[in-house]
Design a protein around this motif. Structure first.
Motif, mmCIF file in Angstrom:
data_model
loop_
_atom_site.group_PDB
_atom_site.id
_atom_site.type_symbol
_atom_site.label_atom_id
_atom_site.label_comp_id
_atom_site.label_asym_id
_atom_site.label_seq_id
_atom_site.Cartn_x
_atom_site.Cartn_y
_atom_site.Cartn_z
ATOM 1 N N SER A 1 -3.823 11.865 -1.009
ATOM 2 C CA SER A 1 -4.628 11.760 0.332
ATOM 3 C C SER A 1 -4.266 12.070 1.355
ATOM 4 N N GLY A 2 -3.424 13.283 1.431
ATOM 5 C CA GLY A 2 -2.799 13.695 3.453
ATOM 6 C C GLY A 2 -1.604 12.994 3.576
ATOM 7 N N ARG A 3 -1.041 12.707 2.395
ATOM 8 C CA ARG A 3 0.571 12.344 3.470
ATOM 9 C C ARG A 3 1.707 13.139 2.490
ATOM 10 N N ARG A 4 2.562 13.263 3.068
ATOM 11 C CA ARG A 4 4.024 13.721 2.554
ATOM 12 C C ARG A 4 4.988 12.507 2.399
ATOM 13 N N VAL A 5 5.176 12.493 1.113
ATOM 14 C CA VAL A 5 6.410 11.365 0.507
ATOM 15 C C VAL A 5 6.881 12.093 -0.268
ATOM 16 N N VAL A 6 8.177 10.665 0.090
ATOM 17 C CA VAL A 6 9.746 10.811 -0.134
ATOM 18 C C VAL A 6 10.135 9.575 -0.452
ATOM 19 N N ASN A 7 10.481 9.622 -2.122
ATOM 20 C CA ASN A 7 10.341 8.476 -2.854
ATOM 21 C C ASN A 7 12.016 8.538 -3.693
ATOM 22 N N LEU A 8 12.451 7.149 -2.162
ATOM 23 C CA LEU A 8 14.133 7.489 -2.609
ATOM 24 C C LEU A 8 14.462 6.976 -3.264
ATOM 25 N N ASP A 9 15.626 6.991 -4.397
ATOM 26 C CA ASP A 9 16.797 6.220 -5.053
ATOM 27 C C ASP A 9 17.835 5.503 -4.213
ATOM 28 N N LEU A 10 18.151 4.158 -4.490
ATOM 29 C CA LEU A 10 18.905 3.397 -3.779
ATOM 30 C C LEU A 10 20.189 4.306 -5.114
ATOM 31 N N ARG A 11 21.071 3.447 -4.101
ATOM 32 C CA ARG A 11 22.541 3.467 -4.346
ATOM 33 C C ARG A 11 22.598 2.175 -6.013
ATOM 34 N N VAL B 1 10.370 2.557 -0.659
ATOM 35 C CA VAL B 1 11.723 2.368 -0.918
ATOM 36 C C VAL B 1 11.493 1.378 -1.636
ATOM 37 N N PRO B 2 12.225 1.483 -3.206
ATOM 38 C CA PRO B 2 11.490 1.032 -4.228
ATOM 39 C C PRO B 2 12.534 -0.847 -4.577
ATOM 40 N N GLU B 3 12.206 -1.403 -5.513
ATOM 41 C CA GLU B 3 13.137 -2.715 -5.456
ATOM 42 C C GLU B 3 14.313 -2.250 -6.306
ATOM 43 N N VAL B 4 15.663 -3.703 -5.256
ATOM 44 C CA VAL B 4 16.943 -3.167 -5.494
ATOM 45 C C VAL B 4 17.133 -3.151 -7.394
ATOM 46 N N GLY B 5 17.424 -2.667 -8.261
ATOM 47 C CA GLY B 5 18.223 -1.797 -9.130
ATOM 48 C C GLY B 5 16.764 -0.980 -9.657
ATOM 49 N N GLN B 6 15.954 -0.721 -9.394
ATOM 50 C CA GLN B 6 14.803 -0.334 -9.761
ATOM 51 C C GLN B 6 15.026 0.998 -9.434
ATOM 52 N N GLY B 7 14.495 2.189 -10.358
ATOM 53 C CA GLY B 7 14.035 4.152 -9.384
ATOM 54 C C GLY B 7 13.588 3.962 -8.615
ATOM 55 N N ARG B 8 13.349 5.427 -8.497
ATOM 56 C CA ARG B 8 11.750 6.148 -7.643
ATOM 57 C C ARG B 8 11.078 6.329 -8.690
ATOM 58 N N THR B 9 11.334 6.348 -9.845
ATOM 59 C CA THR B 9 9.535 5.996 -10.866
ATOM 60 C C THR B 9 8.801 4.934 -10.893
ATOM 61 N N ALA B 10 9.537 3.487 -10.285
ATOM 62 C CA ALA B 10 8.079 3.156 -10.140
ATOM 63 C C ALA B 10 7.335 3.505 -9.046
ATOM 64 N N SER C 1 10.749 13.638 11.218
ATOM 65 C CA SER C 1 9.537 12.738 11.738
ATOM 66 C C SER C 1 9.918 11.418 11.400
ATOM 67 N N ARG C 2 9.325 9.891 12.226
ATOM 68 C CA ARG C 2 8.893 9.102 11.716
ATOM 69 C C ARG C 2 8.267 8.701 10.817
ATOM 70 N N PRO C 3 8.687 8.602 9.670
ATOM 71 C CA PRO C 3 7.972 7.936 8.659
ATOM 72 C C PRO C 3 7.284 7.065 8.918
ATOM 73 N N VAL C 4 6.288 6.213 7.603
ATOM 74 C CA VAL C 4 5.429 4.872 7.770
ATOM 75 C C VAL C 4 6.375 4.160 5.859
ATOM 76 N N VAL C 5 7.424 3.683 6.735
ATOM 77 C CA VAL C 5 8.150 2.867 5.888
ATOM 78 C C VAL C 5 7.390 1.963 4.321
ATOM 79 N N VAL C 6 7.379 1.907 3.380
ATOM 80 C CA VAL C 6 6.509 1.082 1.896
ATOM 81 C C VAL C 6 7.963 0.864 1.476
#
Length: 360
Positions: free
Chosen positions: A50-60, A30-39, A81-86
């Motif tokens: 490192s063996g993880r499935r990653v969902v890199n989200l854009d905020l509205r 989850v990025p900083e508000v105002g930033q996109g997923r490119t960050a 499934s339950r992810p670890v939220v970063v």
């Protein structure tokens, strides 16, 4: 990498990059508000290695936090499934509020990177309600300032720990990112190991739910009439055939379901097995506050119970018995009539997601 779309609060589309193998443990960025997923892109690619499935989200594109909080809860509910939220920056504020009530049911852990001072989270009790493993990282993307308020937040976390990258005395942004990645991986290996997960009596009930979700099922809508003759129904996937002689089936109904009192007392009920075109109906009958039969074709069966048009199979049942079973009850019905269309494809459910049958 593939581009996917989630539905946020109010149906707002939210784009996300999906990276890695779908069978690997999931991480939601989850990025900083105002930033996109490119960050997050470099970190995302390193996590995949490192063996993880990653969902890199854009905020509205909204500066208010409330819609973002509901967006994040909606996205987590759609993940299989339950992810670890970063989360980074004010994205951390969003994550703490979204996971402050029932976070253990939505996520396996939480990492807050460079979260700004959040005195309200301590005063309002948000931090104390974060009942899932939480890592607070300071200085992940840029040097952080010491703050008594930050220390108070860390102290209020029930399962919190902290890491201060500033202590590494890193000057280069690339070195700082490597240090951040190291902290993330160390936390992930402890809190979301890649080996098989295990449930034991007394463990987190969501872990058991995830285990049960590894059994692929069909989906049904169970229907009946209330005392006023109004049709009621709910989505259920705990359904099975019991006996051919006599013809018996069963469904398991949550005690907390809004229609549970009606189904407990119903002399007759219907079980409608859904086909792939009925996914919207499945969602509607699973949601609270919906007019479930609005725009839904149905007709009364020979006992009067509502049977949904276009179903793969519709079973009309007379109540045979009812058994209490923990937080559910088991409703056993004697089949008095069945209508079916065997050429339709079934709507399936596996690991928290709708699936379709792929014929060999």
């Amino acid at each position: 990498m593939s581009l996917i779309e989630y539905k946020g609060f109010g149906g707002v589309p939210l784009a996300a990059d999906m990276l890695g193998d779908e069978n690997d443990p999931a991480v939601l960025l989850v990025p900083e508000v105002g930033q996109g997923r490119t960050a997050w892109r470099e970190v995302a690619e390193a996590l995949v290695l490192s063996g993880r499935r990653v969902v890199n989200l854009d905020l509205r594109g909204d500066r208010e936090l409330a819609p973002h909080i509901e967006d994040l809860r909606a996205v987590l509910a759609q993940m299989g499934s339950r992810p670890v939220v970063v989360a980074a920056g004010r994205g951390s504020w969003i994550a703490t509020r979204a996971l402050g009530l029932d976070g253990a049911h939505l996520a396996a852990g939480l990492v807050l990177v460079d979260m700004p001072v959040d005195e309200d989270a301590v005063e309002s009790g948000v931090a104390a309600r974060l009942a899932l493993p939480t890592l607070v990282v300071r200085g992940g993307f840029s040097p952080a300032q010491d703050s008594a308020a930050s220390e108070a937040f860390n102290a209020a976390l029930p399962f919190g720990e902290s890491a201060d990258i500033n202590e590494c005395d890193l000057e280069l942004a690339s070195d700082r990112k490597e240090a951040l990645l190291g902290q993330l991986l160390e936390f992930l290996e402890r809190r979301q190991p890649r080996e098989a997960m295990e449930f034991k009596a007394g463990s987190d009930p969501r872990t058991l739910r995830d285990a049960m979700g590894c059994f692929a099922t069909g989906i049904t809508i169970v229907t009946a009439l209330d005392a006023a003759g109004t049709p009621v129904g709910l989505t259920a996937n705990s359904f099975t055939s019991v006996s051919l002689d006599p013809p018996l089936l069963l469904v398991c109904i949550a005690n907390t379901a809004g229609t549970a009192p009606v189904l407990r007392g119903a002399a007759h009920f219907g079980v409608n097995v859904l086909q792939i075109g009925q996914q919207p109906a499945s969602n509607r009958f699973a949601a609270r506050g919906e007019d479930r039969f609005a725009n839904q074709p149905w007709a009364p069966g020979q006992t009067g119970v509502p049977l949904l048009g276009g179903s793969l199979v519709s079973f009309e049942c007379q109540r045979e018995s009812l058994h209490e079973a923990g937080d559910h009850f088991i409703l056993v019905g004697r089949v008095v009539r069945a209508q079916f269309e065997p050429h339709r494809d079934p709507l399936l459910y596996f690991r928290g997601k709708y699936r379709r049958l792929h014929f060999a």
